[in-house]
Scaffold this motif. Structure first.
Motif, PDB file in Angstrom:
ATOM      1  N   ASP A 157      24.684  -8.976 -14.492  1.00  0.00           N
ATOM      2  CA  ASP A 157      25.532  -9.916 -15.229  1.00  0.00           C
ATOM      3  C   ASP A 157      26.162  -9.297 -16.473  1.00  0.00           C
ATOM      4  N   GLY A 158      25.832  -8.051 -16.781  1.00  0.00           N
ATOM      5  CA  GLY A 158      26.523  -7.319 -17.824  1.00  0.00           C
ATOM      6  C   GLY A 158      26.163  -7.691 -19.241  1.00  0.00           C
ATOM      7  N   SER A 159      25.291  -8.669 -19.439  1.00  0.00           N
ATOM      8  CA  SER A 159      24.931  -9.066 -20.796  1.00  0.00           C
ATOM      9  C   SER A 159      23.850  -8.137 -21.347  1.00  0.00           C
ATOM     10  N   LYS A 160      23.763  -8.076 -22.668  1.00  0.00           N
ATOM     11  CA  LYS A 160      22.763  -7.226 -23.313  1.00  0.00           C
ATOM     12  C   LYS A 160      21.362  -7.669 -22.937  1.00  0.00           C
ATOM     13  N   SER A 161      21.165  -8.979 -22.867  1.00  0.00           N
ATOM     14  CA  SER A 161      19.878  -9.542 -22.442  1.00  0.00           C
ATOM     15  C   SER A 161      20.042 -10.037 -21.012  1.00  0.00           C
ATOM     16  N   ALA A 162      19.632  -9.227 -20.074  1.00  0.00           N
ATOM     17  CA  ALA A 162      19.966  -9.428 -18.663  1.00  0.00           C
ATOM     18  C   ALA A 162      19.403 -10.737 -18.117  1.00  0.00           C
ATOM     19  N   ARG A 163      20.248 -11.491 -17.444  1.00  0.00           N
ATOM     20  CA  ARG A 163      19.825 -12.687 -16.728  1.00  0.00           C
ATOM     21  C   ARG A 163      19.640 -12.409 -15.247  1.00  0.00           C
ATOM     22  N   VAL A 164      20.383 -11.430 -14.707  1.00  0.00           N
ATOM     23  CA  VAL A 164      20.283 -11.084 -13.286  1.00  0.00           C
ATOM     24  C   VAL A 164      20.141  -9.573 -13.163  1.00  0.00           C
ATOM     25  N   VAL A 165      19.068  -9.136 -12.520  1.00  0.00           N
ATOM     26  CA  VAL A 165      18.810  -7.707 -12.344  1.00  0.00           C
ATOM     27  C   VAL A 165      18.563  -7.428 -10.866  1.00  0.00           C
ATOM     28  N   GLU A 166      19.172  -6.372 -10.378  1.00  0.00           N
ATOM     29  CA  GLU A 166      18.989  -5.925  -8.994  1.00  0.00           C
ATOM     30  C   GLU A 166      18.049  -4.738  -8.971  1.00  0.00           C
ATOM     31  N   VAL A 167      16.982  -4.857  -8.197  1.00  0.00           N
ATOM     32  CA  VAL A 167      15.986  -3.780  -8.053  1.00  0.00           C
ATOM     33  C   VAL A 167      16.006  -3.303  -6.612  1.00  0.00           C
ATOM     34  N   ILE A 168      16.144  -2.000  -6.421  1.00  0.00           N
ATOM     35  CA  ILE A 168      16.135  -1.415  -5.076  1.00  0.00           C
ATOM     36  C   ILE A 168      14.958  -0.449  -4.982  1.00  0.00           C
ATOM     37  N   PHE A 169      14.171  -0.583  -3.927  1.00  0.00           N
ATOM     38  CA  PHE A 169      13.018   0.295  -3.768  1.00  0.00           C
ATOM     39  C   PHE A 169      12.807   0.613  -2.292  1.00  0.00           C
ATOM     40  N   SER A 170      12.135   1.732  -2.042  1.00  0.00           N
ATOM     41  CA  SER A 170      11.854   2.167  -0.672  1.00  0.00           C
ATOM     42  C   SER A 170      10.425   1.824  -0.293  1.00  0.00           C
TER      43      SER A 170
ATOM     44  N   SER B 236       0.837  -1.200   0.000  1.00  0.00           N
ATOM     45  CA  SER B 236       0.000   0.000   0.000  1.00  0.00           C
ATOM     46  C   SER B 236       0.875   1.255   0.000  1.00  0.00           C
ATOM     47  N   GLY B 237       0.656   2.126  -0.983  1.00  0.00           N
ATOM     48  CA  GLY B 237       1.419   3.367  -1.059  1.00  0.00           C
ATOM     49  C   GLY B 237       2.745   3.254  -1.792  1.00  0.00           C
ATOM     50  N   PHE B 238       3.019   2.088  -2.402  1.00  0.00           N
ATOM     51  CA  PHE B 238       4.287   1.916  -3.132  1.00  0.00           C
ATOM     52  C   PHE B 238       4.363   2.888  -4.303  1.00  0.00           C
ATOM     53  N   GLN B 239       5.505   3.532  -4.467  1.00  0.00           N
ATOM     54  CA  GLN B 239       5.729   4.475  -5.560  1.00  0.00           C
ATOM     55  C   GLN B 239       6.843   3.943  -6.458  1.00  0.00           C
ATOM     56  N   GLU B 240       6.499   3.680  -7.715  1.00  0.00           N
ATOM     57  CA  GLU B 240       7.474   3.108  -8.633  1.00  0.00           C
ATOM     58  C   GLU B 240       8.689   4.015  -8.822  1.00  0.00           C
ATOM     59  N   GLN B 241       8.476   5.327  -8.685  1.00  0.00           N
ATOM     60  CA  GLN B 241       9.606   6.248  -8.890  1.00  0.00           C
ATOM     61  C   GLN B 241      10.677   6.125  -7.811  1.00  0.00           C
ATOM     62  N   THR B 242      10.372   5.421  -6.717  1.00  0.00           N
ATOM     63  CA  THR B 242      11.399   5.195  -5.688  1.00  0.00           C
ATOM     64  C   THR B 242      12.340   4.054  -6.069  1.00  0.00           C
ATOM     65  N   ALA B 243      12.000   3.325  -7.131  1.00  0.00           N
ATOM     66  CA  ALA B 243      12.752   2.124  -7.490  1.00  0.00           C
ATOM     67  C   ALA B 243      13.829   2.408  -8.529  1.00  0.00           C
ATOM     68  N   THR B 244      14.956   1.746  -8.364  1.00  0.00           N
ATOM     69  CA  THR B 244      16.031   1.784  -9.361  1.00  0.00           C
ATOM     70  C   THR B 244      16.411   0.343  -9.676  1.00  0.00           C
ATOM     71  N   HIS B 245      16.999   0.130 -10.838  1.00  0.00           N
ATOM     72  CA  HIS B 245      17.439  -1.216 -11.166  1.00  0.00           C
ATOM     73  C   HIS B 245      18.717  -1.168 -11.991  1.00  0.00           C
ATOM     74  N   ARG B 246      19.488  -2.260 -11.918  1.00  0.00           N
ATOM     75  CA  ARG B 246      20.709  -2.372 -12.714  1.00  0.00           C
ATOM     76  C   ARG B 246      20.937  -3.831 -13.090  1.00  0.00           C
ATOM     77  N   ASN B 247      21.555  -4.024 -14.238  1.00  0.00           N
ATOM     78  CA  ASN B 247      21.891  -5.334 -14.755  1.00  0.00           C
ATOM     79  C   ASN B 247      23.193  -5.793 -14.097  1.00  0.00           C
TER      80      ASN B 247
END
Length: 391
Positions: free
Chosen positions: A118-131, A105-116
């Motif tokens: 594994d470094g590949s063009k087609s990401a296999r592992v992605v880290e998502v950080i959110f508040s 409840s109250g989650f705001q997508e703009q608080t989230a960031t993500h990064r690839n």
């Protein structure tokens, strides 16, 4: 439907940040027709040309019902990764944020960031950080067990691992591993049983014990009794048969370069555990002791000393952490059996690696992967950084 959770976060009333590590399960094909898991694709790929060349002469309607073949079952809807890309696509991330919106409840997508990671063009592992909008909005337990998260994982063929995004998540200092089926591919007791030709009986008990269906200590004594008469030289016979799990040696090498203390805690036996610890350069090892006959020729099938069962593994983790003055939040535990769950529970991060069914359900985190190196992604260490640490 939006869930409102009242359970407070263990981090108190401060601003809460959560990291979700998304793994695309590219090693696990699950589609009824060619997909994916064998070759990357994207929505921009050209569709294959349709052809009627497979039809035989005379393939025309007939009034003879016996000539009609049985129809194949109607295929179900395509998994979403099949439609949008065999990797963690932007569509997958968008759906993940939508899932979080429905759960928190109250989650705001703009608080989230993500990064690839594994470094590949087609990401296999992605880290998502959110508040979180508030400390009481949700907890790791709720996120890990929520049905909408489970549905998201199934639809996109991913696994999501949730952790609090604290300094202790990134800077751990002690890594503890189970041995059989974790650091190594084999179950040592099954390999010993193979020498006597009783592997089927022992393997069946082992499988039930690791899935939590039997008491570990009782099952261990029952299995060991079947080993009476095995030559005491069996350890030297077994060593050439032992195979490290992929990535195990490199993982230990990286952790040691980062200054970690390392340990293996095994429900197996001291001769093999001590040998493996020496091979990998581990700081601690604990396992069980099998009794050797008075003439030293064979094993009696009996155990001596304290049994390294589930609670003893937990106790060893606490003792090693205390001895090294390491906070439990800075402890990483990796295992695969039900007897590993208590030590996972006291660690800052407990990971079930290619684990038994019950363990996957109850562990704080799970990874089903071909390589133990994937554990490093949970610490935020990218593929590029892993390469640097291995040079």
């Amino acid at each position: 439907m939006v869930h409102n959770f009242s359970r407070p976060s263990p981090l108190g009333e401060q601003n809460i940040s959560i990291v979700a590590t998304l793994f695309y399960k590219s090693d696990s094909p699950r589609h009824p027709h060619l997909h994916a898991d064998s070759a990357l694709h994207s929505p921009c790929d050209t569709l294959p040309k349709a052809s009627l060349s497979h039809l035989k002469d005379g393939a025309v309607p007939t009034e003879n019902m016996n000539d009609y073949p049985l129809e194949p079952p109607t295929p179900g809807p395509d998994p979403l990764d099949h439609l949008y890309g065999s990797y963690i696509s932007q569509s997958c991330l968008t759906d993940f944020f939508g899932t979080l919106t429905n759960i928190i409840s109250g989650f705001q997508e703009q608080t989230a960031t993500h990064r690839n990671l594994d470094g590949s063009k087609s990401a296999r592992v992605v880290e998502v950080i959110f508040s979180l909008p508030s400390p009481s909005a949700t907890s790791l337990d709720f996120l890990r067990k929520d049905e909408m998260i489970s549905r998201f994982e199934r639809e996109w063929n991913v696994e999501a691992v949730f952790q609090y995004n604290t300094v202790y998540r990134r800077y751990k200092r002690l890594a503890v591993f189970d041995m059989d089926s974790t650091l190594i591919q084999q179950e040592v007791i099954d390999e010993i049983a193979r020498v006597l030709g009783v592997e089927e009986q022992v393997s069946a008990i082992t499988a039930a014990a690791m899935n939590g269906e039997l008491d570990f200590e009782a099952s261990l004594r029952k299995r060991c009794a079947l080993l009476n008469g095995v030559p005491s030289t069996v350890w030297e016979t077994l060593k050439p048969r032992i195979t490290l799990n992929h990535g195990a040696a490199d993982l230990i090498k990286i952790l040691k370069r980062l200054g970690y203390k390392t340990a293996v805690l095994s429900g197996g036996f001291t001769p093999m555990t001590g040998w493996l610890a020496g091979q990998l350069g581990l700081d601690y090892y604990y396992a069980n002791h099998l009794v050797v006959s008075e003439n030293g020729n064979h094993l009696t099938g009996e155990l001596t000393g304290e049994i390294v069962h589930a609670e003893k593994k937990r106790q060893h983790v606490l003792e090693i952490a205390a001895k090294e003055s390491i906070l439990l939040d800075q402890v990483l535990v990796v295992g695969d059996g039900a007897n590993d769950l208590p030590m996972m529970g006291v660690a800052g991060l407990g990971v079930a690696f290619n684990a038994k069914a019950r363990v996957q359900m109850e562990a704080p985190a799970r990874i089903n992967s071909q390589s133990l190196l994937d554990v490093l992604y949970l610490l935020g260490i990218t593929k590029e950084e892993q390469g640097v640490l291995l040079r």
